[in-house]
Design an enzyme around this catalytic site. Sequence first.
Site, short mmCIF file in Angstrom:
data_model
loop_
_atom_site.label_atom_id
_atom_site.label_comp_id
_atom_site.label_asym_id
_atom_site.label_seq_id
_atom_site.Cartn_x
_atom_site.Cartn_y
_atom_site.Cartn_z
N LYS A 144 -19.34 -20.30 -16.35
CA LYS A 144 -19.58 -19.52 -15.13
C LYS A 144 -20.03 -18.10 -15.44
O LYS A 144 -20.91 -17.57 -14.77
CB LYS A 144 -18.31 -19.49 -14.26
CG LYS A 144 -18.04 -20.84 -13.62
CD LYS A 144 -17.05 -20.75 -12.47
CE LYS A 144 -16.88 -22.13 -11.85
NZ LYS A 144 -15.83 -22.18 -10.83
N LYS A 174 -22.68 -35.20 -11.08
CA LYS A 174 -21.46 -35.48 -10.31
C LYS A 174 -21.63 -35.07 -8.85
O LYS A 174 -22.20 -34.02 -8.57
CB LYS A 174 -20.31 -34.66 -10.92
CG LYS A 174 -19.07 -35.46 -11.24
CD LYS A 174 -18.05 -34.63 -11.97
CE LYS A 174 -17.09 -33.95 -11.01
NZ LYS A 174 -15.93 -33.35 -11.68
N LYS A 187 -18.92 -30.62 -3.97
CA LYS A 187 -18.89 -29.83 -2.74
C LYS A 187 -19.96 -28.75 -2.75
O LYS A 187 -20.38 -28.28 -1.71
CB LYS A 187 -17.51 -29.17 -2.58
CG LYS A 187 -16.41 -30.14 -2.18
CD LYS A 187 -15.09 -29.42 -1.96
CE LYS A 187 -14.36 -29.20 -3.27
NZ LYS A 187 -12.99 -28.70 -3.10
P1 AMP Z 1 -13.38 -30.02 -7.00
O1 AMP Z 1 -13.88 -30.33 -5.64
O2 AMP Z 1 -14.47 -30.05 -8.02
O3 AMP Z 1 -12.52 -28.82 -7.06
O4 AMP Z 1 -12.46 -31.23 -7.44
C1 AMP Z 1 -11.19 -31.50 -6.91
C2 AMP Z 1 -10.71 -32.85 -7.42
O5 AMP Z 1 -11.58 -33.90 -7.01
C3 AMP Z 1 -10.61 -32.96 -8.94
O6 AMP Z 1 -9.45 -33.71 -9.26
C4 AMP Z 1 -11.85 -33.71 -9.33
O7 AMP Z 1 -11.70 -34.44 -10.49
C5 AMP Z 1 -12.08 -34.61 -8.14
N1 AMP Z 1 -13.53 -34.80 -7.98
C6 AMP Z 1 -14.43 -33.88 -7.59
N2 AMP Z 1 -15.68 -34.38 -7.56
C7 AMP Z 1 -15.58 -35.65 -7.99
C8 AMP Z 1 -16.53 -36.70 -8.20
N3 AMP Z 1 -17.83 -36.53 -7.99
N4 AMP Z 1 -16.08 -37.90 -8.64
C9 AMP Z 1 -14.76 -38.08 -8.87
N5 AMP Z 1 -13.82 -37.14 -8.68
C10 AMP Z 1 -14.21 -35.93 -8.27
#
Ligand code: AMP
Length: 334
Positions: free
Chosen positions: A114, A197, A200
């Site tokens: 970052k 991936k 959000k």
């Molecule tokens: P984040 O939204 O990146 O803060 O992720 C929050 C949680 O959701 C974490 O445990 C991530 O591993 C899971 N997560 C986020 N994006 C994905 C994705 N594309 N596939 C699987 N798990 C995800």
Amino acid sequence: MSKPRLYSGMQPSADSLQIGNYIGALMQWRDLQETYDAYFSVVDLHALTQPNDPSELREKTRRTAAQYIAAGIEPSKSTLYVQSHVRAHAELAWILSTITGFGEASRMTQFKDKSQRYGADATNVGLFTYPVLMAADILLYQTDIVPVGDDQKQHVELTRDLAERFNARYGDAFRVPIPVIQQDTARIYDLQMPTAKMSKSAESDAGVLWLLDDPAASAKKIMRAVTDSEGSVRYDREAKPGVSNLLVIYAALTGRQIPAIEDEYAGRGYGDFKKGLAEVVVEEFGPVRQRALELLDDPAELDRVLAANAARADEVADATLADVYDKMGLLRRV
Ligand code: AMP
Ligand code: TRP
């Protein structure tokens, strides 16, 4: 015998969670809450490391909590709360920062990525100490296991190091937690760019299935998902990332095995397969979305649930913090 403890959390960084959060985190949390004494937080203090509009942050925090509940995290079973409601997090983070090496913190890859991307001047110190706050989250609750995506593994390793260091230096105050890293089969990719991936913060909305999307909008995104020219519904992550991703989503939401789904759609085109998946997605998320919107319709009640859960969290967290203060020699206020 008391149940082992589990801790996890997500940042309130969007108005809606995406289907990767649901499959990769919430579905697993929902199962794990049966066998663990589970703590799930909406980590709003962590979200402050990114620029936020204050009223939007408040709204995103409620929305994230509502989606946890709508997805099946039960606030009577698990302790589901907002990080900033429990003062001990920020306090323990300070304490832990005094036993964290500057070099050690500098080696965290998420911070390196970052800060390189935005430049040192646009990077705040909070982003640098982010993993120390995360360690405080986990250690306050004498956590046994921490389910996270593999991008967070290094932060849980740091948490373990800090716990062991503190225990060795000042006496045992912390349980040393174990990371449980998400399976590859639970990783969901962007529908338009199936090698990235789903996130959000994706640049294009077309590749992201939002939990709170209108079901018709989700169906449309699935029908437009990128595939390939081969035409057969077959799992091959390398050669067919688009179709493979859709198969993983299908399997995760139905609990079926991928080969069984391949068989069902053998000799049929992608159109049929996508239509089938769209039905599965609408069926699964329709009720979740409905429930989340109901909860958000009564924010006062939601706030009461969160406050009651924060009070439960306070008890455990305050006990750990008091022990830490004592062990470090901070004069007790009488
Ligand atoms: P984040 O939204 O990146 O803060 O992720 C929050 C949680 O959701 C974490 O445990 C991530 O591993 C899971 N997560 C986020 N994006 C994905 C994705 N594309 N596939 C699987 N798990 C995800
Ligand atoms: N940093 C984690 C993420 O971005 C969120 C988080 C904060 C967390 N504190 C935590 C996860 C404690 C597990 C345990 O996904």
